[in-house]
Design a protein around this motif. Structure first.
Motif, PDB file in Angstrom:
ATOM      1  N   GLU A  65       2.293  24.815  50.612  1.00  0.00           N
ATOM      2  CA  GLU A  65       1.328  23.733  50.831  1.00  0.00           C
ATOM      3  C   GLU A  65       1.996  22.523  51.470  1.00  0.00           C
ATOM      4  OE1 GLU A  65      -2.471  23.636  47.883  1.00  0.00           O
ATOM      5  OE2 GLU A  65      -0.559  23.028  47.003  1.00  0.00           O
ATOM      6  N   SER A  66       3.149  22.136  50.962  1.00  0.00           N
ATOM      7  CA  SER A  66       3.831  20.958  51.502  1.00  0.00           C
ATOM      8  C   SER A  66       4.314  21.190  52.925  1.00  0.00           C
ATOM      9  CB  SER A  66       5.012  20.571  50.604  1.00  0.00           C
ATOM     10  OG  SER A  66       6.033  21.548  50.655  1.00  0.00           O
ATOM     11  N   ALA A  67       4.526  22.456  53.286  1.00  0.00           N
ATOM     12  CA  ALA A  67       4.972  22.795  54.640  1.00  0.00           C
ATOM     13  C   ALA A  67       3.812  22.938  55.617  1.00  0.00           C
ATOM     14  CB  ALA A  67       5.791  24.086  54.620  1.00  0.00           C
ATOM     15  N   GLY A  68       2.567  22.810  55.114  1.00  0.00           N
ATOM     16  CA  GLY A  68       1.417  22.828  56.005  1.00  0.00           C
ATOM     17  C   GLY A  68       0.675  24.138  56.090  1.00  0.00           C
ATOM     18  N   TYR A  69       0.880  25.017  55.111  1.00  0.00           N
ATOM     19  CA  TYR A  69       0.175  26.296  55.090  1.00  0.00           C
ATOM     20  C   TYR A  69      -0.963  26.259  54.075  1.00  0.00           C
ATOM     21  CZ  TYR A  69       4.262  28.150  57.555  1.00  0.00           C
ATOM     22  OH  TYR A  69       5.258  28.378  58.464  1.00  0.00           O
ATOM     23  N   GLU A  70      -1.965  27.078  54.320  1.00  0.00           N
ATOM     24  CA  GLU A  70      -3.013  27.311  53.344  1.00  0.00           C
ATOM     25  C   GLU A  70      -2.848  28.739  52.844  1.00  0.00           C
ATOM     26  OE1 GLU A  70      -7.915  27.297  53.026  1.00  0.00           O
ATOM     27  OE2 GLU A  70      -6.924  26.266  54.695  1.00  0.00           O
ATOM     28  N   TYR A  71      -2.697  28.900  51.544  1.00  0.00           N
ATOM     29  CA  TYR A  71      -2.401  30.230  51.024  1.00  0.00           C
ATOM     30  C   TYR A  71      -3.619  30.847  50.343  1.00  0.00           C
ATOM     31  CZ  TYR A  71      -1.858  27.961  46.440  1.00  0.00           C
ATOM     32  OH  TYR A  71      -2.069  27.251  45.278  1.00  0.00           O
ATOM     33  N   ASN A  72      -3.552  32.144  50.172  1.00  0.00           N
ATOM     34  CA  ASN A  72      -4.633  32.950  49.599  1.00  0.00           C
ATOM     35  C   ASN A  72      -4.641  32.777  48.081  1.00  0.00           C
ATOM     36  OD1 ASN A  72      -6.324  34.978  48.663  1.00  0.00           O
ATOM     37  ND2 ASN A  72      -5.652  36.468  50.191  1.00  0.00           N
ATOM     38  N   LYS A  73      -5.558  31.949  47.583  1.00  0.00           N
ATOM     39  CA  LYS A  73      -5.606  31.658  46.146  1.00  0.00           C
ATOM     40  C   LYS A  73      -6.155  32.837  45.343  1.00  0.00           C
ATOM     41  CE  LYS A  73      -5.989  26.650  46.722  1.00  0.00           C
ATOM     42  NZ  LYS A  73      -5.683  26.684  48.172  1.00  0.00           N
ATOM     43  N   VAL A  74      -6.989  33.658  45.965  1.00  0.00           N
ATOM     44  CA  VAL A  74      -7.515  34.840  45.275  1.00  0.00           C
ATOM     45  C   VAL A  74      -6.364  35.786  44.934  1.00  0.00           C
ATOM     46  CG1 VAL A  74      -9.003  36.873  45.480  1.00  0.00           C
ATOM     47  CG2 VAL A  74      -9.759  34.669  46.395  1.00  0.00           C
ATOM     48  N   LEU A  75      -5.475  35.971  45.885  1.00  0.00           N
ATOM     49  CA  LEU A  75      -4.331  36.858  45.687  1.00  0.00           C
ATOM     50  C   LEU A  75      -3.374  36.281  44.645  1.00  0.00           C
ATOM     51  CD1 LEU A  75      -3.054  39.479  46.667  1.00  0.00           C
ATOM     52  CD2 LEU A  75      -2.037  38.228  48.581  1.00  0.00           C
ATOM     53  N   LYS A  76      -3.168  34.983  44.687  1.00  0.00           N
ATOM     54  CA  LYS A  76      -2.290  34.332  43.708  1.00  0.00           C
ATOM     55  C   LYS A  76      -2.839  34.503  42.295  1.00  0.00           C
ATOM     56  CE  LYS A  76      -0.246  29.815  42.516  1.00  0.00           C
ATOM     57  NZ  LYS A  76      -1.023  29.384  41.347  1.00  0.00           N
ATOM     58  N   ARG A  77      -4.162  34.263  42.111  1.00  0.00           N
ATOM     59  CA  ARG A  77      -4.759  34.410  40.786  1.00  0.00           C
ATOM     60  C   ARG A  77      -4.661  35.846  40.284  1.00  0.00           C
ATOM     61  NH1 ARG A  77      -8.760  30.830  42.944  1.00  0.00           N
ATOM     62  NH2 ARG A  77     -10.095  32.629  43.418  1.00  0.00           N
ATOM     63  N   PHE A  78      -4.748  36.794  41.196  1.00  0.00           N
ATOM     64  CA  PHE A  78      -4.641  38.202  40.831  1.00  0.00           C
ATOM     65  C   PHE A  78      -3.261  38.493  40.241  1.00  0.00           C
ATOM     66  CE2 PHE A  78      -3.082  42.380  42.432  1.00  0.00           C
ATOM     67  CZ  PHE A  78      -3.837  43.202  41.618  1.00  0.00           C
ATOM     68  N   TYR A  79      -2.213  37.990  40.885  1.00  0.00           N
ATOM     69  CA  TYR A  79      -0.860  38.241  40.377  1.00  0.00           C
ATOM     70  C   TYR A  79      -0.599  37.501  39.068  1.00  0.00           C
ATOM     71  CZ  TYR A  79       0.370  40.454  44.828  1.00  0.00           C
ATOM     72  OH  TYR A  79       0.428  41.287  45.917  1.00  0.00           O
ATOM     73  N   GLU A  80      -1.212  36.357  38.904  1.00  0.00           N
ATOM     74  CA  GLU A  80      -1.028  35.585  37.669  1.00  0.00           C
ATOM     75  C   GLU A  80      -1.748  36.233  36.491  1.00  0.00           C
ATOM     76  OE1 GLU A  80      -0.479  31.044  39.404  1.00  0.00           O
ATOM     77  OE2 GLU A  80      -2.508  31.852  39.073  1.00  0.00           O
ATOM     78  N   ASN A  81      -2.759  37.027  36.760  1.00  0.00           N
ATOM     79  CA  ASN A  81      -3.538  37.691  35.714  1.00  0.00           C
ATOM     80  C   ASN A  81      -2.847  39.002  35.340  1.00  0.00           C
ATOM     81  OD1 ASN A  81      -5.436  39.151  34.181  1.00  0.00           O
ATOM     82  ND2 ASN A  81      -7.155  38.168  35.220  1.00  0.00           N
ATOM     83  N   THR A  82      -2.106  38.979  34.244  1.00  0.00           N
ATOM     84  CA  THR A  82      -1.356  40.183  33.868  1.00  0.00           C
ATOM     85  C   THR A  82      -2.276  41.326  33.462  1.00  0.00           C
ATOM     86  OG1 THR A  82      -1.132  39.324  31.610  1.00  0.00           O
ATOM     87  CG2 THR A  82       0.669  38.869  33.153  1.00  0.00           C
ATOM     88  N   GLY A  83      -3.507  41.004  33.075  1.00  0.00           N
ATOM     89  CA  GLY A  83      -4.453  42.061  32.754  1.00  0.00           C
ATOM     90  C   GLY A  83      -4.866  42.863  33.965  1.00  0.00           C
ATOM     91  N   LEU A  84      -4.826  42.240  35.149  1.00  0.00           N
ATOM     92  CA  LEU A  84      -5.207  42.925  36.385  1.00  0.00           C
ATOM     93  C   LEU A  84      -3.995  43.481  37.130  1.00  0.00           C
ATOM     94  CD1 LEU A  84      -7.928  40.478  37.802  1.00  0.00           C
ATOM     95  CD2 LEU A  84      -8.303  42.698  36.717  1.00  0.00           C
ATOM     96  N   SER A  85      -2.955  42.656  37.249  1.00  0.00           N
ATOM     97  CA  SER A  85      -1.821  43.034  38.106  1.00  0.00           C
ATOM     98  C   SER A  85      -0.631  43.590  37.343  1.00  0.00           C
ATOM     99  CB  SER A  85      -1.367  41.827  38.931  1.00  0.00           C
ATOM    100  OG  SER A  85      -0.958  40.771  38.080  1.00  0.00           O
ATOM    101  N   GLY A  86      -0.685  43.579  36.008  1.00  0.00           N
ATOM    102  CA  GLY A  86       0.412  44.127  35.228  1.00  0.00           C
ATOM    103  C   GLY A  86       1.335  43.061  34.675  1.00  0.00           C
ATOM    104  N   ALA A  87       2.171  43.495  33.770  1.00  0.00           N
ATOM    105  CA  ALA A  87       3.082  42.572  33.087  1.00  0.00           C
ATOM    106  C   ALA A  87       4.146  42.040  34.036  1.00  0.00           C
ATOM    107  CB  ALA A  87       3.747  43.281  31.915  1.00  0.00           C
ATOM    108  N   LYS A  88       4.714  40.887  33.677  1.00  0.00           N
ATOM    109  CA  LYS A  88       5.820  40.328  34.438  1.00  0.00           C
ATOM    110  C   LYS A  88       7.056  41.219  34.310  1.00  0.00           C
ATOM    111  CE  LYS A  88       4.745  35.368  34.288  1.00  0.00           C
ATOM    112  NZ  LYS A  88       5.302  34.028  33.928  1.00  0.00           N
ATOM    113  N   ARG A  89       7.984  41.022  35.216  1.00  0.00           N
ATOM    114  CA  ARG A  89       9.228  41.787  35.160  1.00  0.00           C
ATOM    115  C   ARG A  89      10.024  41.417  33.919  1.00  0.00           C
ATOM    116  NH1 ARG A  89      10.681  37.651  38.901  1.00  0.00           N
ATOM    117  NH2 ARG A  89      12.275  36.324  37.953  1.00  0.00           N
ATOM    118  N   GLU A  90      10.940  42.324  33.541  1.00  0.00           N
ATOM    119  CA  GLU A  90      11.849  42.031  32.451  1.00  0.00           C
ATOM    120  C   GLU A  90      12.830  40.951  32.881  1.00  0.00           C
ATOM    121  OE1 GLU A  90      11.592  45.009  33.960  1.00  0.00           O
ATOM    122  OE2 GLU A  90      11.557  46.646  32.510  1.00  0.00           O
TER     123      GLU A  90
END
Length: 991
Positions: free
Chosen positions: A142-167
């Motif tokens: 964002e600070s560098a001037g990009y607009e990122y895909n928030k849908v994709l970000k929320r998907f990865y943050e949702n461990t119920g959908l995208s799976g558990a975090k790495r060990e």
């Protein structure tokens, strides 16, 4: 009456228990565990004298100001340390309104990868960074001037959908168990329609994040058995797994305008998928790739400045990136060797010694590759077969792309010169920016010595490098590279050429030359030179003039030789028949006598102490340590004219000063070295603060050290800058933070457990992120610059881990035995430490957990005294590595070897005998080393007149008081009720 009596009994019982418990807690915490509790909860609070001149200064006023400056500086480190590996058709940069004001629309990007929301900002352990204070990738975009895909970000943050975090990476320092890790990448089957439909909106670029963790106490897994997501269980952690492979293919099938891969990896992982059409994960639509290492708190801002073209990348690889790590010479002799079937533990761990087939908890690692480590192997074999090289190497050591291009012109050469062993030679190169972007370039100088069939010699070795300043298009700069023939000399430890000489030499013969190169493989200019007809032999060290002899070869007892267990050593004369092999049962089976050598903690100091006088102690105090800063007339001793005093190690007044120390002080200082140096009342010194680690001021036992201290890029990313000037600034920045010091006590941080200069012997080294490179000269030069920078602010740098601590597995189970030739030891594994002493001027060193041969490094007189102090001329402190559990790290053996501080939280002061000339002589030497280092540090900025109680002690006193009052009140009423009831009973009885 019975109920009242029961209440009295309960009070007595509870009171007795609580009083006993408080007594035990009070006694233990103020005696046995006092140092440890002080470390964790902060110790006595100093009271400072006013009006004391501070010789080491910083421009920063307070913690907030220096913290902000450090975080900004870390952006600069990241910008220069991240490496552009691939950039097809100039896919990068992707400009934004921030980098190009003519643009009005922000590029829309989709960031892929489960770990994009869980970036590895650093490793774990002493060089760790949990990321709590880090700027994440999305904020940086964002600070560098990009607009990122928030849908994709929320998907990865949702461990119920995208799976558990790495060990998280492990910190198991002692079991030696094989670590099982998965990448945690999300399988394609988990991606929802909502997520997939978002791609077409954010399709200006796809950024794929690939992450691998690393950490102290573990090496990276060389098998995926027991993990998830692998393609084959005999794959390893540095390959792409099934989910990552399918992610790349899925992304490339979408209509993204550009596809960029970010390697959030400290190691040189297998990246054949970026170049090889036959690779299982290759896709021609991958446009660009950046190796970013570990970025620290703010490094992702620097990454995004590269992505948008605010800066041109200038990092270069510090390791060789190969197609197949199983074909590396170290594969069969690393970590646990992938040998299974330990009958006593039932785990992977088959490199343990056995007596008649019964396993013992002693481990070893064979350095059978000899001098052919990293590019020294690949460039040597590649010189014999270029086609083999193309199939083996993806990106050579020193590789790095830019957004611009440069021309080189030799301004000064040594072509045709016969070199003198006592001189350095200057090569000057004019570098001109011929492109459209401002940028920096790296000029690398390699040297070639002819192989004559005796002494093993790599095809080439790095001998110098230089990085330009920022050059605008059309601008030029002349850089100077210094060639020292000593750094090309081979160490002939067995007289392989039958000339009767043992040591460093350049053999007589033709074919010597220098290569001015863009990396270890791509040469721009060749500069021939000659050695004298008789060759060059370094009988003595070229800096100190001290005799250089074999220290680990031809010992009276062969078991103490460093190469005793090597069944073969790799030779360029016959790669196949000398190829390293994993130890077999016969090699692992040793005698009970051999095991007894490993258990032996007697010292190998040859001094005849009976010929010496007993050192003086407890003499009347005539001077303080601080008095050494001044001469006889009261002027500071300032040899450099910079206003900073420097006390010589051989000042005549040291004996008078050291005579004042009390025996009890001497042993306490020696034994209590965990993250501090104890105060010495007889010399009026304050406690000196020390802390980890290569990423900045940290301490895993005391989180207050983390308070407003920057976590910089990991050492490997700093190494990839190839910039000595920047590393000097890095040292200064750490030093400025050290001068501002501890927020709770006001004391500066004076001792820094860094830099780490062990070699990236294998890509699977779990702690490679804490070390610079696979190359010793690059490691040594960058470390030296960092040391000079931090010492300019009065901080002494404990260069670590001395030496041959190139793996984590089994490192502290009785200390794994490193078996290595003295040639490889001196040319590769000791060389960065040598440079740090001679060119960095370090006044501190940290020994390692492992052994060289059968003897622990921290208890080896050959290493700590004969090589370090005598041959190289080191003066200062040697501290042990963390000495809490390992029984083999013996304090007495360490003192006699030349060690000075025991990094122990539960110290042992029982080993010494105040009536022993030997014990008191070696301890006095340690006090000299320690006091010399302290007096030449920022610890002299403060004079402490007294101490307030530690907060935890005050709290404990308060708890004791509250408990006493509470129990007293309870007892008062319990006794009163009992007596009142008893009186009533007696009255009724009389009636």
């Amino acid at each position: 009456m019975k109920r009242k009596k029961t209440g009295l009994i309960i009070w007595v019982s509870v009171s007795a228990f609580l009083v006993a418990l408080l007594i035990v807690v009070n006694v233990l915490t103020t005696t046995v565990f006092y140092s440890f509790v002080n470390l964790v909860l902060n110790g006595p609070r100093p009271i400072f004298a006013e009006g004391v001149e501070e010789y080491y200064t910083t421009e920063y006023e307070d913690k907030d100001e220096v913290y902000a400056a450090a975080r900004n500086f870390n952006v600069k480190l990241a910008e220069e340390g991240m490496v552009l590996l691939k950039n097809r058709k100039s896919a990068l940069p992707i400009k934004t309104p921030v980098s190009d004001s003519r643009l009005k629309v922000k590029p829309r990007v989709s960031v892929f990868g489960k770990n994009s929301v869980d970036i590895a900002y650093g490793g774990s352990g002493s060089g760790g960074n949990d990321g709590e204070s880090a700027v994440d990738l999305y904020k940086a975009l964002e600070s560098a001037g990009y607009e990122y895909n928030k849908v994709l970000k929320r998907f990865y943050e949702n461990t119920g959908l995208s799976g558990a975090k790495r060990e998280t990476s492990g910190n198991d320092l002692d079991s030696g168990d094989t670590v099982i890790l998965s990448t945690a990448e999300t399988p394609q089957s988990s991606y929802t329609d909502e997520v997939k439909n978002s791609y077409k909106v954010y399709n200006d670029a796809a950024i794929i994040v690939i992450t691998r963790v690393g950490g102290e106490g573990m090496d990276l897994p060389r098998t995926m058995k027991g993990s998830t997501g692998y393609i084959n269980e005999d794959d390893h952690f540095l390959q792409l797994d099934k989910n990552e492979t399918e992610l790349i293919q899925a992304v490339c099938e979408q209509r993204f305008k550009k596809v960029i891969v970010l390697l959030n990896v400290s190691a040189a992982m297998e990246v054949g998928f970026l170049k090889d059409p036959d690779h299982y994960a290759y896709n021609k639509k991958i446009d660009a790739a950046i190796w970013m290492g570990y970025p620290g708190d703010t490094g992702l801002i620097g990454l995004c400045n590269i992505l948008n073209g605010t800066v041109s990348p200038s990092g270069h690889t510090v390791d060789t990136f190969v197609y197949d790590l199983k074909r590396d010479p170290t594969w069969n002799n690393f970590g646990d060797n992938l040998i299974t079937g330990n009958p006593t533990k039932g785990i992977v761990g088959g490199d343990e010694y056995c007596i008649d087939g019964d396993p013992e908890l002693y481990y070893f690692v064979d350095y059978e590759e000899g001098v052919y480590v990293g590019y020294r192997y690949y460039e040597t074999r590649g010189a014999q077969d270029e086609e083999w090289y193309k199939q083996a190497v993806v990106y050579p050591f020193g590789h790095g792309l830019s957004y611009t291009s440069f021309d080189w012109e030799i301004v000064k050469s040594i072509e045709g010169i016969t070199v003198d062993q006592n001189k350095e030679y200057k090569i000057k190169v004019k570098v001109t920016n011929k492109g459209k972007y401002a940028g920096k370039d790296v000029v690398q100088l390699y040297a070639h010595a002819p192989y004559l069939g005796g002494i093993e010699k790599p095809e080439e070795v790095l001998v110098a490098f230089a990085k330009t300043d920022m050059l605008k298009p059309g601008k030029s700069q002349t850089v100077e590279l210094s060639f020292n023939p000593y750094y090309l000399a081979s160490y002939d430890y067995k007289d392989k050429n039958d000339n009767g000489f043992y040591g460093y030499e350049l053999e007589a013969g033709d074919g010597y030359c220098l290569y001015l190169s863009h990396d270890a493989h791509d040469k721009e200019f060749t500069i021939p030179f000659f050695v004298p007809d008789e060759g060059i032999q370094y009988v003595a060290d070229p800096v100190t003039g001290k005799e250089v002899v074999n220290r680990y070869t031809d010992m009276q007892d062969e078991a103490f030789n460093s190469d005793t267990q090597l069944s073969t050593v790799l030779s360029r004369s016959d790669w196949q028949s000398t190829w390293p092999t994993a130890p077999d049962d016969e090699e692992r089976n040793v005698t009970a006598e051999f095991i007894s050598l490993l258990a032996d903690v007697s010292h190998n100091n040859p001094t005849d102490f009976d010929e010496l006088d007993m050192p003086w102690t407890d003499e009347p105090a005539d001077m303080d340590l601080r008095d050494l800063l001044f001469d006889e007339i009261g002027d500071i001793i300032d040899d450099n004219g910079d206003g900073v005093p420097f006390v010589d190690y051989y000042d005549d007044r040291w004996d008078v000063l050291l005579d004042q120390m009390k025996a009890s002080e001497i042993t306490k200082v020696f034994s209590n070295g965990a993250f501090k140096i104890e105060r010495i009342p007889s010399l009026n010194t304050a406690q000196v603060n020390c802390a980890d680690g290569p990423v900045g001021w940290t301490c895993f036992l005391n989180k207050s050290v983390f308070y407003k201290t920057c976590k910089y890029v990991s050492q490997v990313t700093a190494g990839a800058t190839w910039n000595e000037d920047l590393l000097y600034e890095f040292g200064q920045m750490v030093g400025d933070e050290g001068l501002v010091g501890d927020a709770k006590t006001g004391m500066p941080y004076s001792g820094w457990y860094a830099p780490g200069v062990n070699i990236h012997r294998s890509a699977f080294g779990g702690r490679n992120f804490e070390y610079f490179s696979e190359d010793p000269l690059l490691s040594g030069k960058l470390a030296s610059a960092q040391i000079r920078g931090v010492q300019s602010k009065g901080v002494f740098a404990f260069v670590k881990h001395f030496a041959l601590n190139e793996q984590e597995t089994h490192r502290s189970i009785s200390g794994d035995c490193s078996w290595v030739t003295e040639q490889a030891m001196r040319e590769i594994f000791l060389r960065p430490f040598e440079i740090a002493v001679k060119e960095g001027g370090t006044r501190a060193m940290m020994s390692s957990f492992n052994r060289i041969g059968t003897r622990w490094t921290g208890g080896d007189y050959r290493l700590l005294t004969e090589i370090l102090r005598v041959e190289w001329g080191f003066n200062g402190i040697v501290i042990s590595d963390f000495n809490t559990i390992p029984e083999y790290m013996d304090a007495k053996q360490m003192a006699y070897a030349g060690g000075d501080l025991n990094l122990a939280t539960l110290p042992d002061e029982s080993w010494y005998d105040t009536s022993s000339i030997g014990d008191m002589t070696v301890l006095r030497k340690s006090m000299h080393n320690i006091c010399y280092t302290i007096v030449n540090s920022n610890a002299m900025n403060k004079v402490v007149t007294g101490y307030k109680l530690p907060v935890w002690v005050a709290a404990m006193i308060a708890v004791d008081a509250v408990a006493a009052v509470g129990l007293g009140l309870w007892g008062y009423f319990a006794i009163r009720r009992f007596l009142n009831n008893k009186g009533g009973k007696e009255a009724a009885s009389v009636e």
